[in-house]
Design a protein around this motif. Structure first.
Motif, short mmCIF file in Angstrom:
data_model
loop_
_atom_site.label_atom_id
_atom_site.label_comp_id
_atom_site.label_asym_id
_atom_site.label_seq_id
_atom_site.Cartn_x
_atom_site.Cartn_y
_atom_site.Cartn_z
N VAL A 57 0.84 -1.20 0.00
CA VAL A 57 0.00 0.00 0.00
C VAL A 57 0.87 1.25 0.00
O VAL A 57 0.63 2.20 -0.75
CB VAL A 57 -0.97 -0.01 1.21
CG1 VAL A 57 -1.57 1.36 1.44
CG2 VAL A 57 -2.05 -1.03 1.00
N LEU A 58 1.90 1.25 0.85
CA LEU A 58 2.79 2.42 0.91
C LEU A 58 3.56 2.62 -0.39
O LEU A 58 3.67 3.74 -0.89
CB LEU A 58 3.75 2.29 2.10
CG LEU A 58 3.10 2.29 3.48
CD1 LEU A 58 4.15 2.03 4.55
CD2 LEU A 58 2.38 3.59 3.73
N THR A 59 4.07 1.54 -0.95
CA THR A 59 4.83 1.63 -2.20
C THR A 59 3.92 2.06 -3.36
O THR A 59 4.30 2.88 -4.19
CB THR A 59 5.48 0.28 -2.52
OG1 THR A 59 6.24 -0.15 -1.40
CG2 THR A 59 6.39 0.38 -3.74
N SER A 60 2.73 1.50 -3.41
CA SER A 60 1.78 1.86 -4.46
C SER A 60 1.38 3.32 -4.37
O SER A 60 1.35 4.03 -5.38
CB SER A 60 0.54 0.96 -4.36
OG SER A 60 -0.41 1.33 -5.32
N ALA A 61 1.09 3.79 -3.17
CA ALA A 61 0.72 5.20 -2.99
C ALA A 61 1.87 6.12 -3.39
O ALA A 61 1.64 7.15 -4.04
CB ALA A 61 0.32 5.45 -1.54
N LEU A 62 3.09 5.74 -3.04
CA LEU A 62 4.25 6.56 -3.40
C LEU A 62 4.44 6.61 -4.92
O LEU A 62 4.67 7.68 -5.49
CB LEU A 62 5.51 5.99 -2.73
CG LEU A 62 6.80 6.75 -3.00
CD1 LEU A 62 6.74 8.14 -2.37
CD2 LEU A 62 7.97 5.97 -2.45
N CYS A 63 4.32 5.47 -5.58
CA CYS A 63 4.47 5.42 -7.04
C CYS A 63 3.37 6.22 -7.74
O CYS A 63 3.64 6.98 -8.68
CB CYS A 63 4.46 3.99 -7.54
SG CYS A 63 5.97 3.08 -7.24
N LEU A 64 2.14 6.05 -7.29
CA LEU A 64 1.03 6.76 -7.93
C LEU A 64 1.14 8.27 -7.72
O LEU A 64 0.93 9.05 -8.66
CB LEU A 64 -0.31 6.24 -7.40
CG LEU A 64 -0.69 4.83 -7.84
CD1 LEU A 64 -1.92 4.34 -7.09
CD2 LEU A 64 -0.92 4.77 -9.33
N ALA A 65 1.47 8.70 -6.51
CA ALA A 65 1.59 10.14 -6.24
C ALA A 65 2.76 10.76 -7.00
O ALA A 65 2.63 11.84 -7.60
CB ALA A 65 1.74 10.37 -4.74
N THR A 66 3.89 10.08 -7.01
CA THR A 66 5.07 10.60 -7.71
C THR A 66 4.83 10.62 -9.22
O THR A 66 5.17 11.60 -9.90
CB THR A 66 6.31 9.76 -7.39
OG1 THR A 66 6.47 9.70 -5.97
CG2 THR A 66 7.55 10.36 -8.00
N GLY A 67 4.24 9.58 -9.76
CA GLY A 67 3.95 9.54 -11.19
C GLY A 67 2.99 10.63 -11.62
O GLY A 67 3.19 11.30 -12.63
N ALA A 68 1.94 10.84 -10.83
CA ALA A 68 0.98 11.90 -11.15
C ALA A 68 1.65 13.26 -11.07
O ALA A 68 1.39 14.15 -11.91
CB ALA A 68 -0.21 11.83 -10.20
#
Length: 96
Positions: A57-68
């Motif tokens: 969850v933490l890794t996914s949130a970080l990837c999605l926020a950084t990518g956006a």
């Protein structure tokens, strides 16, 4: 009389230009990884791996926020660059 497009007078994006522009690649890749990690996290949560679920969850949130953020910053940079060329060259947006 020629029926070819006059690219020197075109101020907006041309067809296929965003596909050829690889500047958004890292942001789009981060968004893709975020979605893939989210899917893996949901699978891990269903299987009872609570430790991996929290990490995912933490890794996914970080990837999605950084990518956006990367995609949004690049989009803003491109819009500002286009408006500067329009202001310099009148309403035509031709770089001289």
């Amino acid at each position: 009389m020629s029926h070819q497009a006059s690219y020197s007078n075109t101020t907006g994006a041309r067809t296929g230009e965003s596909i050829l522009d690889t500047v958004n690649g890292p942001g789009l890749a981060l968004l893709l990884f975020g979605i893939l990690i989210l899917g893996s996290t949901l699978s891990a949560a269903d299987s009872g791996f609570d430790g991996w679920s929290l990490t995912g969850v933490l890794t996914s949130a970080l990837c999605l926020a950084t990518g956006a953020a990367v995609v949004r910053i690049e989009h803003h940079r491109a819009r500002v660059g286009n408006s500067i060329s329009v202001l310099r060259n009148g309403s035509r947006g031709i770089a001289e």
